[in-house]
Design a protein around this motif. Sequence first.
Motif, PDB file in Angstrom:
ATOM      1  N   TYR A   1     -34.073   5.842  34.450  1.00  0.00           N
ATOM      2  CA  TYR A   1     -33.241   4.846  35.420  1.00  0.00           C
ATOM      3  C   TYR A   1     -33.212   3.336  34.998  1.00  0.00           C
ATOM      4  CZ  TYR A   1     -34.820   8.654  38.393  1.00  0.00           C
ATOM      5  OH  TYR A   1     -34.807  10.024  38.853  1.00  0.00           O
TER       6      TYR A   1
ATOM      7  N   TYR B   1     -44.020   0.295  47.004  1.00  0.00           N
ATOM      8  CA  TYR B   1     -44.345   0.025  45.442  1.00  0.00           C
ATOM      9  C   TYR B   1     -44.966  -1.539  45.863  1.00  0.00           C
ATOM     10  CZ  TYR B   1     -42.068   3.510  43.095  1.00  0.00           C
ATOM     11  OH  TYR B   1     -41.650   4.851  42.144  1.00  0.00           O
TER      12      TYR B   1
ATOM     13  N   GLN C   1     -35.860  -5.792  50.620  1.00  0.00           N
ATOM     14  CA  GLN C   1     -35.867  -7.083  50.134  1.00  0.00           C
ATOM     15  C   GLN C   1     -37.430  -7.851  49.546  1.00  0.00           C
ATOM     16  OE1 GLN C   1     -33.397  -9.036  49.043  1.00  0.00           O
ATOM     17  NE2 GLN C   1     -32.313  -7.230  49.199  1.00  0.00           N
TER      18      GLN C   1
ATOM     19  N   PHE D   1     -30.220  -1.108  41.752  1.00  0.00           N
ATOM     20  CA  PHE D   1     -30.157   0.087  41.048  1.00  0.00           C
ATOM     21  C   PHE D   1     -28.824  -0.303  40.109  1.00  0.00           C
ATOM     22  CE2 PHE D   1     -29.301   4.555  39.471  1.00  0.00           C
ATOM     23  CZ  PHE D   1     -27.946   4.675  39.593  1.00  0.00           C
TER      24      PHE D   1
ATOM     25  N   GLY E   1     -45.808  -5.122  36.438  1.00  0.00           N
ATOM     26  CA  GLY E   1     -44.841  -4.236  36.717  1.00  0.00           C
ATOM     27  C   GLY E   1     -45.069  -3.799  38.030  1.00  0.00           C
ATOM     28  N   LEU E   2     -43.939  -2.848  38.597  1.00  0.00           N
ATOM     29  CA  LEU E   2     -43.922  -2.131  39.962  1.00  0.00           C
ATOM     30  C   LEU E   2     -45.091  -0.928  39.896  1.00  0.00           C
ATOM     31  CD1 LEU E   2     -40.453  -2.171  40.557  1.00  0.00           C
ATOM     32  CD2 LEU E   2     -41.915  -3.030  42.129  1.00  0.00           C
TER      33      LEU E   2
ATOM     34  N   LYS F   1     -31.360   7.758  42.698  1.00  0.00           N
ATOM     35  CA  LYS F   1     -31.464   6.396  42.513  1.00  0.00           C
ATOM     36  C   LYS F   1     -32.127   5.793  43.871  1.00  0.00           C
ATOM     37  CE  LYS F   1     -27.672   4.500  45.379  1.00  0.00           C
ATOM     38  NZ  LYS F   1     -26.271   3.763  45.516  1.00  0.00           N
ATOM     39  N   LEU F   2     -33.075   4.532  43.524  1.00  0.00           N
ATOM     40  CA  LEU F   2     -33.876   4.243  44.698  1.00  0.00           C
ATOM     41  C   LEU F   2     -33.392   3.272  45.101  1.00  0.00           C
ATOM     42  CD1 LEU F   2     -37.647   4.437  42.969  1.00  0.00           C
ATOM     43  CD2 LEU F   2     -36.438   6.108  44.396  1.00  0.00           C
TER      44      LEU F   2
ATOM     45  N   ASN G   1     -46.078 -11.417  37.706  1.00  0.00           N
ATOM     46  CA  ASN G   1     -45.874 -11.143  36.272  1.00  0.00           C
ATOM     47  C   ASN G   1     -46.509  -9.676  35.708  1.00  0.00           C
ATOM     48  OD1 ASN G   1     -44.835 -13.800  35.725  1.00  0.00           O
ATOM     49  ND2 ASN G   1     -47.032 -14.551  35.896  1.00  0.00           N
TER      50      ASN G   1
ATOM     51  N   TYR H   1     -32.878  -0.616  36.752  1.00  0.00           N
ATOM     52  CA  TYR H   1     -32.571  -1.491  37.671  1.00  0.00           C
ATOM     53  C   TYR H   1     -32.586  -3.128  37.121  1.00  0.00           C
ATOM     54  CZ  TYR H   1     -34.214   2.467  40.502  1.00  0.00           C
ATOM     55  OH  TYR H   1     -34.244   3.810  40.963  1.00  0.00           O
TER      56      TYR H   1
ATOM     57  N   LEU I   1     -46.550   2.273  42.084  1.00  0.00           N
ATOM     58  CA  LEU I   1     -46.621   3.170  43.343  1.00  0.00           C
ATOM     59  C   LEU I   1     -47.748   3.056  43.911  1.00  0.00           C
ATOM     60  CD1 LEU I   1     -44.792   5.134  44.856  1.00  0.00           C
ATOM     61  CD2 LEU I   1     -45.822   6.941  43.474  1.00  0.00           C
TER      62      LEU I   1
ATOM     63  N   TYR J   1     -28.328   5.871  36.189  1.00  0.00           N
ATOM     64  CA  TYR J   1     -29.193   6.817  35.588  1.00  0.00           C
ATOM     65  C   TYR J   1     -28.880   7.953  34.914  1.00  0.00           C
ATOM     66  CZ  TYR J   1     -29.192  10.693  39.305  1.00  0.00           C
ATOM     67  OH  TYR J   1     -28.935  11.818  39.929  1.00  0.00           O
TER      68      TYR J   1
ATOM     69  N   GLU K   1     -46.310  -8.730  45.940  1.00  0.00           N
ATOM     70  CA  GLU K   1     -45.076  -8.482  46.818  1.00  0.00           C
ATOM     71  C   GLU K   1     -45.078  -6.853  46.839  1.00  0.00           C
ATOM     72  OE1 GLU K   1     -41.677 -10.203  45.155  1.00  0.00           O
ATOM     73  OE2 GLU K   1     -40.583  -9.825  47.036  1.00  0.00           O
TER      74      GLU K   1
ATOM     75  N   PHE L   1     -41.236   5.403  49.964  1.00  0.00           N
ATOM     76  CA  PHE L   1     -42.097   4.813  48.906  1.00  0.00           C
ATOM     77  C   PHE L   1     -42.417   3.552  49.581  1.00  0.00           C
ATOM     78  CE2 PHE L   1     -41.377   8.414  46.006  1.00  0.00           C
ATOM     79  CZ  PHE L   1     -40.165   8.565  46.181  1.00  0.00           C
TER      80      PHE L   1
ATOM     81  N   LYS M   1     -46.358   7.557  48.845  1.00  0.00           N
ATOM     82  CA  LYS M   1     -45.114   8.206  48.947  1.00  0.00           C
ATOM     83  C   LYS M   1     -45.081   9.367  50.028  1.00  0.00           C
ATOM     84  CE  LYS M   1     -46.009  11.966  45.541  1.00  0.00           C
ATOM     85  NZ  LYS M   1     -45.632  12.418  44.141  1.00  0.00           N
TER      86      LYS M   1
ATOM     87  N   PHE N   1     -34.227  -0.187  47.188  1.00  0.00           N
ATOM     88  CA  PHE N   1     -35.357  -1.080  47.557  1.00  0.00           C
ATOM     89  C   PHE N   1     -35.038  -2.156  48.767  1.00  0.00           C
ATOM     90  CE2 PHE N   1     -38.404  -0.777  43.963  1.00  0.00           C
ATOM     91  CZ  PHE N   1     -37.662   0.212  43.047  1.00  0.00           C
TER      92      PHE N   1
ATOM     93  N   GLN O   1     -45.922  -5.003  43.695  1.00  0.00           N
ATOM     94  CA  GLN O   1     -45.765  -5.916  42.391  1.00  0.00           C
ATOM     95  C   GLN O   1     -46.380  -7.190  42.285  1.00  0.00           C
ATOM     96  OE1 GLN O   1     -41.673  -7.317  41.492  1.00  0.00           O
ATOM     97  NE2 GLN O   1     -41.919  -6.588  39.551  1.00  0.00           N
TER      98      GLN O   1
ATOM     99  N   PHE P   1     -42.383   2.589  36.392  1.00  0.00           N
ATOM    100  CA  PHE P   1     -41.656   1.782  36.025  1.00  0.00           C
ATOM    101  C   PHE P   1     -42.318   1.168  34.735  1.00  0.00           C
ATOM    102  CE2 PHE P   1     -38.247   0.627  38.907  1.00  0.00           C
ATOM    103  CZ  PHE P   1     -38.532   1.538  39.996  1.00  0.00           C
ATOM    104  N   GLY P   2     -41.327   0.598  33.930  1.00  0.00           N
ATOM    105  CA  GLY P   2     -41.687  -0.328  32.639  1.00  0.00           C
ATOM    106  C   GLY P   2     -42.305  -1.721  33.258  1.00  0.00           C
ATOM    107  N   PRO P   3     -42.606  -2.401  32.285  1.00  0.00           N
ATOM    108  CA  PRO P   3     -42.699  -3.911  32.554  1.00  0.00           C
ATOM    109  C   PRO P   3     -41.565  -4.716  32.628  1.00  0.00           C
ATOM    110  CG  PRO P   3     -43.323  -3.379  30.236  1.00  0.00           C
ATOM    111  CD  PRO P   3     -43.084  -2.097  30.890  1.00  0.00           C
TER     112      PRO P   3
ATOM    113  N   PHE Q   1     -42.544  -3.435  48.248  1.00  0.00           N
ATOM    114  CA  PHE Q   1     -41.158  -2.889  48.471  1.00  0.00           C
ATOM    115  C   PHE Q   1     -41.343  -1.776  48.993  1.00  0.00           C
ATOM    116  CE2 PHE Q   1     -38.954  -6.077  45.809  1.00  0.00           C
ATOM    117  CZ  PHE Q   1     -40.034  -6.832  45.037  1.00  0.00           C
TER     118      PHE Q   1
ATOM    119  N   GLN R   1     -40.960   7.719  40.664  1.00  0.00           N
ATOM    120  CA  GLN R   1     -40.322   6.872  39.302  1.00  0.00           C
ATOM    121  C   GLN R   1     -41.358   6.113  38.853  1.00  0.00           C
ATOM    122  OE1 GLN R   1     -36.569   5.271  39.753  1.00  0.00           O
ATOM    123  NE2 GLN R   1     -35.710   7.114  40.768  1.00  0.00           N
TER     124      GLN R   1
END
Lengths: 116, 118
Positions: free
Chosen positions: A33, B36, B110, A45, B43-44, B105-106, B41, A35, B46, A48, B88, B34, B49, B108, B38, A107-109, B90, A105
Amino acid sequence: GAGVSQSPSNKVTEKGKDVELRCDPISGHTALYWYRQSLGQGLEFLIYFQGNSAPDKSGLPSDRFSAERTGGSVSTLTIQRTQQEDSAVYLCASSRGLAGPEGEQYFGPGTRLTVT
Amino acid sequence: AQSVTQLDSHVSVSEGTPVLLRCNYSSSYSPSLFWYVQHPNKGLQLLLKYTSAATLVKGINGFEAEFKKSETSFHLTKPSAHMSDAAEYFCVVSDRRAGGTSYGKLTFGQGTILTVHP
């Protein structure tokens, strides 16, 4: 094991130039995916890929955006003729696929794109 | 169509006090939900869920969330905040088809920025 990796981590480009962003998903994950995270729009999104199925491109904001996934693994997101509003963090994620209710899912950085 | 509303853009608590981050969702069928997190600086990641098993879901770092279908809510809670929880958060929804597979697709919310004061 290794997580999702993205390159470059930062990219600064001039308005009108094309850019390519790369994503390496977790090995064995069939779904990938893209985003976008920007100040004004939050997390959106884009597109995907699931196995060999046609990609869901419903989130791409314009025809300047495209993505490919080669060999069911690495993916490249291409933005042509970049505009300042394309400045954002582009996030890639992967998951085991859609064969079940998990949907989790990883996620990457992200790649931070700045268009000047 | 699926959507998520996080009711607070900012929440501020003192260390050691409870945390409540509110989330309402809408979906056409039976969603996966879910949370998530963050960190600056980073990544997201989890947190937890919900995928139609137990309605009270426990996640990492002492967080939990309860799925309430009648209220279309999935609020995130933690009994005692720690300074490291500042980040933060989500709330995220993914619709599922009748067979249980996800649409992929997810969507999110705000985001809610959690500040923890000493």
